[in-house]
Each structure stands twice: as structure tokens, then as C-alpha cells.
Design a protein around this motif. Structure first.
Motif, short mmCIF file in Angstrom:
data_model
loop_
_atom_site.label_atom_id
_atom_site.label_comp_id
_atom_site.label_asym_id
_atom_site.label_seq_id
_atom_site.Cartn_x
_atom_site.Cartn_y
_atom_site.Cartn_z
N LYS A 51 0.83 -1.18 0.00
CA LYS A 51 0.00 0.00 0.00
C LYS A 51 0.87 1.24 0.00
CE LYS A 51 -2.87 2.25 3.23
NZ LYS A 51 -3.55 2.08 4.46
N PRO A 52 0.63 2.22 -0.91
CA PRO A 52 1.44 3.43 -0.93
C PRO A 52 1.21 4.25 0.32
CG PRO A 52 -0.45 3.65 -2.38
CD PRO A 52 -0.43 2.24 -1.92
N ALA A 53 2.24 4.98 0.70
CA ALA A 53 2.12 5.82 1.89
C ALA A 53 1.31 7.06 1.56
CB ALA A 53 3.50 6.22 2.39
N VAL A 54 0.30 7.33 2.37
CA VAL A 54 -0.51 8.52 2.20
C VAL A 54 -0.72 9.14 3.58
CG1 VAL A 54 -1.72 7.77 0.13
CG2 VAL A 54 -2.65 7.17 2.35
N ASP A 200 -6.08 -2.03 -1.20
CA ASP A 200 -4.96 -2.52 -0.40
C ASP A 200 -4.30 -3.74 -1.04
OD1 ASP A 200 -5.37 -0.58 1.47
OD2 ASP A 200 -6.37 -1.86 2.92
N PHE A 201 -4.94 -4.31 -2.04
CA PHE A 201 -4.43 -5.51 -2.69
C PHE A 201 -3.78 -5.13 -4.02
CE2 PHE A 201 -7.56 -6.88 0.27
CZ PHE A 201 -7.15 -8.13 0.72
N GLY A 202 -2.75 -5.87 -4.40
CA GLY A 202 -2.01 -5.54 -5.61
C GLY A 202 -2.55 -6.18 -6.87
N GLN A 236 -9.44 -4.60 -9.07
CA GLN A 236 -9.12 -3.19 -9.30
C GLN A 236 -9.29 -2.89 -10.79
OE1 GLN A 236 -6.50 -5.36 -8.19
NE2 GLN A 236 -7.30 -5.28 -6.09
N TYR A 237 -9.72 -1.65 -11.10
CA TYR A 237 -10.04 -1.28 -12.48
C TYR A 237 -9.46 0.09 -12.81
CZ TYR A 237 -13.65 -4.71 -11.20
OH TYR A 237 -14.31 -5.81 -10.73
N PHE A 238 -9.38 0.36 -14.13
CA PHE A 238 -8.98 1.68 -14.65
C PHE A 238 -7.66 2.16 -14.04
CE2 PHE A 238 -13.73 1.73 -14.36
CZ PHE A 238 -13.96 1.51 -15.73
#
Length: 960
Positions: A51-54, A200-202, A236-238
Motif C-alpha cells: 500500500k502506498p504511503a498517504v 490494499d491488494f495488488g 481493481q479497475y482503470f
């Protein structure tokens, strides 16, 4: 300077003003084309499942469930460690070991492994359904779903945990210390259940699970069965701008048989024998319970993150369930009688030892054959939308939520035996043997009549509980419905700062509107078209054994007999009508919190400091019988009106949390704050009832009971200190201590009250004593009284054995122990109301804090390597005061004997070939076959036992 922002929680969506959410969504869509979706680094993290850090405070900002690159047991452990370590408060966590898989079959069972957390099993089904934290009753927990308060289908505020299938839960957080931005927090803890977040999933993931269960090994009765099915889909899409997760689960269970024995408080009574007075068993109840249950659940989450300026998350959770419990058995007094048709016994052929009847035969025994059906249907719907928009340095968040829960109950009791006008010469007898003064449930009971014979066990008024032939009571029926609706809206603004120790600030307001009611009908059953002694034959030919006694009795399902065999005579007296109530609350919470980061004596720290202002407006309504015009026991002859009341109050709740990094992966945490828990909603009801002629301890007087719409919340001041040593992300050890000063506790307390507005000229008044001729009497009502102190220490260890030796790679341990003590001492009379009292009422005069087990220990040993997973777990808690439901589905306090429960599970996941992605598993629950046991004063003298037996399950998982 940076600010630690792994906030580990969500914010509350609401009513119908979805316009605010839609407005922010449109703004985000309009800016989507002008922004880059993600940086290259973020895309790489996503592809790896990270998950990227935000620096976001919204729902998808929390420590992720799926960020670790290991699987199974260690995956869940490492994710939970990450949440605990990065939290700014003192937090315990449990995380899914895999997609759609918590460590246990129930949410409550999973979090019982955490330090300072215990569960109470349901007396009805043996499942862990209620959670106590730090020795406090479950009602003192704040319970959230994705950070939002939820409706409840019980009399309490908190939802019942068995409404949330563990397969639909990604993680559970238990906040032990408050902070200003945590809305809906409790006095003991705040428990936040979280569903999956698809971004959260790749990658796309799908998991399916199916299992079969066999229930009741060792219960002493026949086995039951069940099955569970789960499907979870994440995608996940787009270009990862849109994420979707869907979880579906369904289970059905037939428990087989469960044996119950109730010794009527383990009591003996005096009886004459050969010119001397001896002590004999007073009476007993034994029954076999058969239960069928089913539940379907669905969870859907949609995440939209078009750019780094805007994000939106929508959640839907739905759960529906049905449960029906059929109880068949026998009950009756041995020495005395339970009603006007039940004469006292004469003892013959007795064996006497030290004044105790160890064996003997007792005449005039009127056995009541019980065929009861308790059923319920519930629904829970929860919807939420959370949007965040970055405007310059600010993050603006709005959250709307709606939750509605409904439970419809049907409590159907029937009585069979010899009619009330049966001559004494035709009554049966009962013989018992093997009694030593305390082994009530091991005694052999033999009645002279065959209660399996439908010519003996007739549906009728056996004991005269209704008062006589003019008001026969051949059974009882109650049809209550609980409705609860919670709507909320939340707005928050937050930004980072570099202003001395102040690293960030957030300010927000949350508005919650709650409406809850308990309404229904109840009354006595009588045989249709008959007189006060009328009887009817039990339908069918089924026979059941009465619990562990082995006494055969006639059995049938009473469902559908209203209108065919029975008439219902509705009770409208003050006591019954007072059980109906409605309560409404409007709570506005404004908060200001600063994020802290800095150094003290070269020791880095992070944390938060803030304050909540909680404005509460509560209103309640209930029934008030018009005694001035009451001349009977029907709606026409005893009218009632609606009584209302309420109050407004504001609570100021400061809090501070500090985390000191003392080096070498060691942290010290300090938390302090003011906490509140509002009283159970049924305590706020406005209804009142009183006896026309009763008595106090000193003088005769009018006495009554009522709710209290002006009741204030429980309050406490808390201090927490914790030391934690981490070993990377693999394990940790921790020691924590806490102290709470309970400023007040709610009990039923008497006060002087003038009943003049509610009596008539025909109302009999006391003729003697201080209250002679007076309408002034005593009214008992829920009241805020003094509290006390409580303190405790909590130890926990979570370590892989590979740290000790490479040869032990794959092995590990999770262990926790807590000791809690309290100075709280409460009078038993403070929990008595006109229709209910603690089971131990009369046996003890005062009690400690309900929910408190002084010692709680949990242990889990596991092995995981090369696709093999083995887990052995044990849970132990000492005796405590818990709550059960009486026959009216009302809460009732009782002493519950300490217990030790052991579980085991093993699985194998195929590592390659055509079966890759498949796994098989076996589970065993309650391997110690621990029964549910009650006592009234002495833990060594058990008064009530329910044996559930062991449960085994086997199944298949598939994931890709």
C-alpha cells in the motif's frame, strides 16, 4: 519533521443527505483528468501488493490487511503487529490470516486472544458473543464497523458480535486509550471491526471456502451438523483508480441436543419425617435443548481514487439470521409447591444422614412437562460513504452513515401435566437417591408417573400460576420486537504543521441521531373453549429425554397452536406495559486534536493531544397505567397513557497519547483521558409501575419502579502506561498497566416519591407505620451513584521460535495474561426491578464489578511451513458476573464459573501443480468440552449446567 499518520481507524455516512458525498465525488471526478493517478513508485508498490504511503485520515488510510508478502498465520500476525506498532494510541489488533479468514470462526473468539480481552459464551448456543475488556461489562465497549457506530438488535447499545461473520472481517482493532478524534468510544475500550479494502491488494483475488461441521461430541445427546460457505472477490479497475471487494457468507447449523440441569439455586427445604425436621432437595428443572440457526451476510466495498487529491469509499454490510431453540424437559417442586394446585409433599422411605435426606420418596409431585420454543429473526443493514478532498495543505473529509437493526422474538412456553383439579390421591410421587448435599446434578430422580404418556401429561394449567380457575395459565407467550436506527454525519479538516511539537492538527464535528424501541405483547395461554381446569392432548407421538436425568417426557413443537389449542390472554398490567419503551438520542461531538512529534531529552516521541465536547439530548417514552380508572386486566378495563421525559447534558473529554521511541525497537506509551459510556437504553425508559400495597424494610408503603430519562452517563478518568519491545515485524513482547477511576456507576436506587397523581380513591393505602394513609412511598429508579477504582496489568508475547534457533523455523507462540482488580462494591438490590432480578438475588447482598475476571490467560502455539499450518490454542478466565437472558428475553445477572476452552486447527495448502491454490483444513472447538456453569454464591456448588460438547469441522479453501 514528519507526522506519523497510521491512524488505524475509520470515520463515520448518514441519513439521507448523500448530497454532500455526491458533491465531493463530482469535484474529484472533475479534477481527475488534470492529475496523474499515481507515481511510478506507488504503481510498483501496488503491483507487489503493498500500500502506498498517504497522509490521509480516511478509511483506506489505515494499516493494510494485505501488505505483507507472507501468507497464513504469519501474515495475520505481521499485519496485526504493524497496526499495533504504528498506532498513536494503545491498541491491540487481530488481522486476517488470509483473504476472508480470521484466525477463528467468530469475531469475538478471535479478539479473545488479545491481552486484556475476554469473551462470554452465550448460554443459548455456546458461542463467544460478548466481549469484556479490562474487566468491564460488554456494555462499556464502544463498538464500531469501519469506524462508525452501529445499530444493535439487543437491549444494549453495542451490536451482538455474532451478527458479523468472521469471514467478512479483515481486521479488528481494540483501542484501550481514547483520543479526541475517536467518535463513539467506550469506557472500557473501543472495538472497531473492519471489512476489506480492495485497493490494499495488488491484484485481483478470489477466495472460496466450504466446510462441514459435526456438533455436540460429548454433550450426552445426539450429534448435530452444520455447513458454512464463503466467497470473497477483490478487483481493481482503470489503472487502480477503482477497487471493488465483495464478500458473501452463509451458514446453517443444527446443534443436535444440549443437556441442561437447573438445581433451583442448589437449595434444600425443610420437611417433617418421623417426628424430626430434615433437609431435602427443593426442586429441579432438567431439559434437552435443540437449536437450529442460519445466517447470511454480505459485504461490499467500492473505492474510487482517481488522483492524489481525491478519494472516496462506499461500504455496505448486511446480515440476516434466524434461530429457533426447542426446549423439552420437566420441572417441579419436590418438597413444597409452586402454585395453588401444587400441595406440599409427604416424605416416606427416607435415608437420613446428619439431618439431610440423601434418598427418599416424596408424594404430591406435580411435574410440569415443558415444551418451549424460543425463536428470533434479525436483520442488520449498515451503509457508509466517506470522501476526502485535498485543498491546498488541508484534507477535507466527510462521512455519512446509516445503520438499522431489527430483531423479532417469539418466546412460546407450554405446560403439561395433571390438571389443577386432580385429587391428591391421584397425584404422583418422585424418588431421588445419591444426594450428598451439593451434587444436585448427579442425583438420580425417578417419578412414579410416566410423563411420556399423553394421558398423563396433558396441556393444562398444572400449578395455578395464573391465580386460579378464573385466570388459567397453561403457558406463556411473549412477542417483543427491538428496532434500532443510527444515522450520522461527520465533517473533518486536517493538515500537517511544523510548529514546535505540533506536527498536525485536525478539527471536526460528528452528529449522530439514534432511535430505539422495544415493543410487543405478552400474556398467559389458556386452553380454548374450556373452563379453568380445561386440558388438551399433546399433539403427535414424539418423546424426549429430560436433560441429563434421562426422564422420558412427551414432546411437541408448540408453534402454530395459538388459535387452535390455545387462546392468548394479553397482560396489560403496569409491570408488563413498563417493558415497552422508546428512546431517542441526538449526540453532537465536536473535537480538536493536535498531532505531536518532537524530542524530550533526546528521546523522540509522537502522539496526540486534544479534547472532545459531547452534547447529548436524550428523550424517552413509556407506558403509564391509569390506576385511577383501572378496574381489570384488559386494555378496556385498565387503560394506559404514554409518559415522556428526557434531559440534555454536555461532557468535556480531554485526552493525550504519547509514544516514546527509546531505541532498539522499543517504545513506551503513555495515555490519559476522560471517558464516558451512556447507560443502556432500557434504563432510560420513561415508564413507571408500582404496587398498590407493598412493603419496605421498615414500614408498609406504596412502592414502584421506573426508568430514568434523566440518567447521566458513566464517567471515568483513565491512565495507561505500556512498554513494547519489537523484533522487526516478526514479533514483540509488551507489559502494560492501567488505572481507572470510575466516577459513578448506575444502579437501581430507592427514593421517596408521591404517587398521588397515579392513585384513585379506591387505591388501598398503608394502615400502619410511618406511611399510614399516605400516597408517599418509595420509587426505585436507575441512578448515578458512586463508583470506585480499578487497576490491572497485562502481559503479552508474540514471537516466532526461529529467533531462538533456525531449526525451529515455522514454530511460534502467542500468549497473553492479564490481572485486574477493582474496589467497586455494588448492592445486589441495585439490579432488581419488578419483573427481574439477578439469579443470585437473596444469596449474596453485594457484588463486585460485572464482567470482571481477575485472571485471564490465552495461549496459542503454531507451526507454519511448506504449506502446513497447525495451531493449538487455549483460553482461560476465572469466575465472573455475566449476563444471560431470562424467559422474557431480558438481561439478568448471574455468577458464571471460570472456564478453560481449547481449540485446534490444521491445514495444508498445495504448493504447486494442478492443485495450487487449494487447501484443506480441520478444526476442533471446545476440545475440553467445557460446560456453561452458573452458581449463586459458592463456586463449588453449581446451580445450572449446560453441556454443548465439542465441535469438529473440515473443509476446502480455494484462492487465486
Amino acid at each position: 519533521m514528519t507526522t506519523r499518520r497510521d491512524r488505524t481507524r475509520r470515520q463515520p455516512f448518514l441519513l439521507h443527505p448523500l448530497a454532500g458525498a455526491c458533491a465531493l465525488l463530482i469535484v474529484g471526478l472533475s479534477s481527475a483528468h488534470a492529475q496523474q493517478a499515481h507515481t511510478a513508485t506507488e504503481e510498483k508498490d501496488m503491483e507487489q501488493g503493498n500500500k502506498p504511503a498517504v497522509t490521509s485520515i480516511v478509511q483506506d488510510q489505515q494499516a493494510p490487511v494485505a501488505t505483507v508478502n507472507v501468507s497464513g498465520i504469519r501474515r495475520g500476525i505481521e499485519a496485526a503487529i504493524s497496526i499495533k506498532r504504528n498506532a498513536t494510541s494503545i491498541v491491540e489488533a487481530v488481522s486476517a490470516e488470509d483473504i476472508g479468514k480470521l484466525p477463528d470462526t467468530t469475531v469475538a473468539q478471535s479478539i479473545s486472544r488479545l491481552s486484556g480481552v475476554t469473551t462470554q459464551r452465550s448460554k443459548v448456543n455456546g458461542k463467544a458473543t460478548e466481549v469484556s475488556v479490562r474487566g468491564m461489562s460488554p456494555t462499556f465497549n464502544g463498538s464500531l464497523l469501519n469506524g462508525r457506530e452501529q445499530a444493535s438488535t439487543s437491549d444494549a447499545r453495542s451490536p451482538e458480535f455474532d451478527l458479523f461473520p468472521s469471514e467478512l472481517t479483515g481486521s479488528v482493532l481494540v483501542y484501550k486509550t481514547p483520543d479526541a478524534s475517536l467518535v463513539g468510544q467506550g469506557l472500557a475500550s473501543t472495538i472497531d471491526l473492519r471489512t476489506l479494502r480492495p485497493l490494499d491488494f495488488g491484484k485481483r483475488m478470489l477466495a472460496a471456502n466450504a466446510r462441514k461441521e459435526r456438533i455436540g461430541y460429548g454433550s450426552g445427546s445426539d450429534l448435530g451438523s452444520g455447513h458454512r460457505k464463503t466467497l470473497t472477490y477483490v478487483d481493481q479497475y482503470f489503472g487502480r483508480k477503482l477497487g471493488l471487494s465483495v464478500g458473501l457468507t452463509s451458514f446453517k447449523q443444527d446443534n443436535g441436543g444440549e443437556l441442561k440441569f437447573d438445581s433451583w439455586g442448589a437449595a434444600t427445604s425443610p420437611i417433617e419425617y418421623n417426628g424430626q425436621t430434615v433437609q431435602a432437595i427443593n426442586g429441579f428443572m432438567a431439559e434437552t435443548s435443540r437449536r437450529k440457526s442460519e445466517r447470511d451476510g454480505a459485504s461490499v466495498t467500492l473505492q474510487f481514487r482517481p488522483n492524489d487529491k481525491f478519494r472516496s469509499t462506499a461500504d455496505l454490510f448486511y446480515s440476516r439470521g434466524e434461530e429457533a431453540t426447542k426446549k423439552t424437559g420437566i420441572e417441579g417442586a419436590i418438597v413444597g409447591g409452586t402454585g395453588i394446585y401444587d400441595p406440599n409433599a409427604v416424605l416416606t422411605d427416607a435415608t437420613i444422614e446428619n439431618g439431610l435426606v440423601t434418598a427418599g420418596t416424596f408424594s404430591n409431585y406435580k411435574g410440569d412437562v415443558r415444551n418451549h420454543m424460543f425463536s428470533s429473526k434479525d436483520r442488520l443493514l449498515s451503509v457508509g460513504v466517506n470522501n476526502e478532498l485535498k485543498v491546498g495543505d488541508w484534507r477535507i473529509t466527510n462521512d455519512l452513515s446509516y445503520s438499522k437493526g431489527t430483531k423479532r422474538l417469539s418466546n412460546y412456553e407450554t405446560i403439561a401435566g395433571q390438571p389443577g383439579n386432580t385429587p391428591e390421591s391421584q397425584l404422583g410421587s418422585i424418588t431421588y437417591s445419591g444426594f450428598n448435599g451439593s451434587n444436585f446434578n448427579a442425583v438420580r430422580y425417578v417419578p412414579s408417573l410416566n410423563y411420556a404418556d399423553r394421558n398423563v401429561a396433558l396441556l393444562t394449567d398444572v400449578a395455578g400460576w395464573g391465580g386460579g380457575p378464573l385466570s388459567p395459565q397453561a403457558g406463556y407467550l411473549s412477542l417483543p420486537t427491538i428496532d434500532d436506527k443510527v444515522q450520522a454525519i461527520r465533517l473533518e479538516a486536517a493538515r500537517d504543521l511544523e510548529l514546535g511539537p505540533l506536527a498536525g492538527v485536525r478539527v471536526g464535528v460528528n452528529y449522530t441521531k439514534r432511535d430505539k424501541s422495544r415493543l410487543g405483547e405478552e400474556g398467559r395461554l389458556s386452553i380454548r373453549n374450556g373452563d379453568g381446569y380445561a386440558s388438551a392432548t399433546i399433539p403427535g407421538s414424539a418423546i424426549e429425554l429430560a436433560g441429563p436425568t434421562g426422564i422420558p417426557v412427551a414432546a411437541f413443537d408448540p408453534t402454530g397452536t395459538l388459535g387452535t389449542i390455545y387462546d392468548m390472554n394479553r397482560w396489560v398490567d403496569a409491570t408488563v406495559l413498563a417493558r415497552d419503551w422508546t428512546v431517542g438520542e441526538k449526540v453532537t461531538t465536536a473535537y480538536l486534536m493536535g498531532e505531536l512529534a518532537g524530542e524530550v531529552l533526546s528521546v523522540p516521541y509522537t502522539g496526540n493531544i486534544g479534547v472532545q465536547f459531547v452534547d447529548t439530548r436524550q428523550r424517552a417514552a413509556g407506558n403509564q397505567v391509569d390506576l385511577q380508572n383501572c378496574s381489570g386486566n384488559s386494555a378496556a378495563t385498565c387503560p394506559s397513557s404514554i409518559k415522556t421525559g428526557g434531559t440534555d447534558y454536555t461532557s468535556v473529554l480531554p485526552s493525550v497519547n504519547l509514544t516514546f521511541d527509546v531505541g532498539n525497537d522499543q517504545v513506551v506509551r503513555l495515555g490519559a483521558g476522560k471517558q464516558i459510556s451512556r447507560a443502556n437504553l432500557d434504563n432510560l425508559k420513561a415508564s413507571m409501575n408500582f404496587g398498590l400495597q407493598s412493603a419496605t424494610e421498615l414500614d408498609p408503603s406504596l412502592t414502584g419502579f421506573s426508568g430514568n430519562p434523566e440518567l447521566k452517563p458513566y464517567e471515568a478518568t483513565a491512565l495507561d502506561l505500556s512498554y513494547e519491545k519489537y523484533f522487526g515485524k516478526k514479533g514483540y513482547v509488551s507489559v502494560a498497566g492501567f488505572y481507572k477511576k470510575l466516577d459513578n456507576y448506575v444502579i437501581n436506587a430507592p427514593r421517596q416519591f408521591d404517587f398521588a397523581p397515579f392513585v384513585s380513591a379506591n387505591t388501598p393505602l398503608p394502615t400502619t407505620g410511618a406511611y399510614a394513609g399516605s400516597t408517599v412511598g418509595v420509587l426505585t429508579t436507575p441512578t448515578n451513584t458512586k463508583g470506585g477504582n480499578m487497576r490491572g496489568i497485562e502481559l503479552s508475547v508474540n514471537l516466532p521460535f526461529s529467533m531462538l534457533a533456525n531449526a525451529l523455523d515455522g514454530f511460534g507462540i502467542q500468549a497473553a495474561h492479564s490481572y485486574t482488580d477493582s474496589s467497586v462494591n455494588l448492592p445486589v438490590s441495585g439490579f432488581v426491578n419488578p419483573s427481574n432480578a439477578p439469579v443470585f438475588n437473596g444469596a449474596v447482598s453485594s457484588i463486585g464489578l460485572p464482567g470482571l475476571s481477575k485472571n485471564v490467560t490465552s495461549l496459542r502455539l503454531y507451526y507454519e511451513k511448506n504449506g502446513v499450518q497447525i495451531s493449538l490454542a487455549a483460553y482461560k478466565r476465572s469466575s465472573f458476573i455475566g449476563q444471560i437472558l431470562d424467559y422474557r428475553s431480558e438481561s439478568q445477572f448471574t455468577f458464571i464459573k471460570g472456564e478453560t476452552i481449547a481449540d485446534a486447527q490444521a491445514s495444508y495448502e498445495f504448493q504447486g501443480g494442478m492443485l495450487k491454490g487449494w487447501s484443506v483444513f480441520l478444526q476442533g472447538h471446545n476440545l475440553t468440552n467445557e460446560p456453561f456453569r452458573e452458581y449463586t454464591s459458592d463456586p463449588n456448588v453449581i446451580t445450572n449446567t449446560v453441556t454443548f460438547g465439542r465441535t469438529y469441522s473440515a473443509g476446502l479453501n480455494y484462492k487465486f
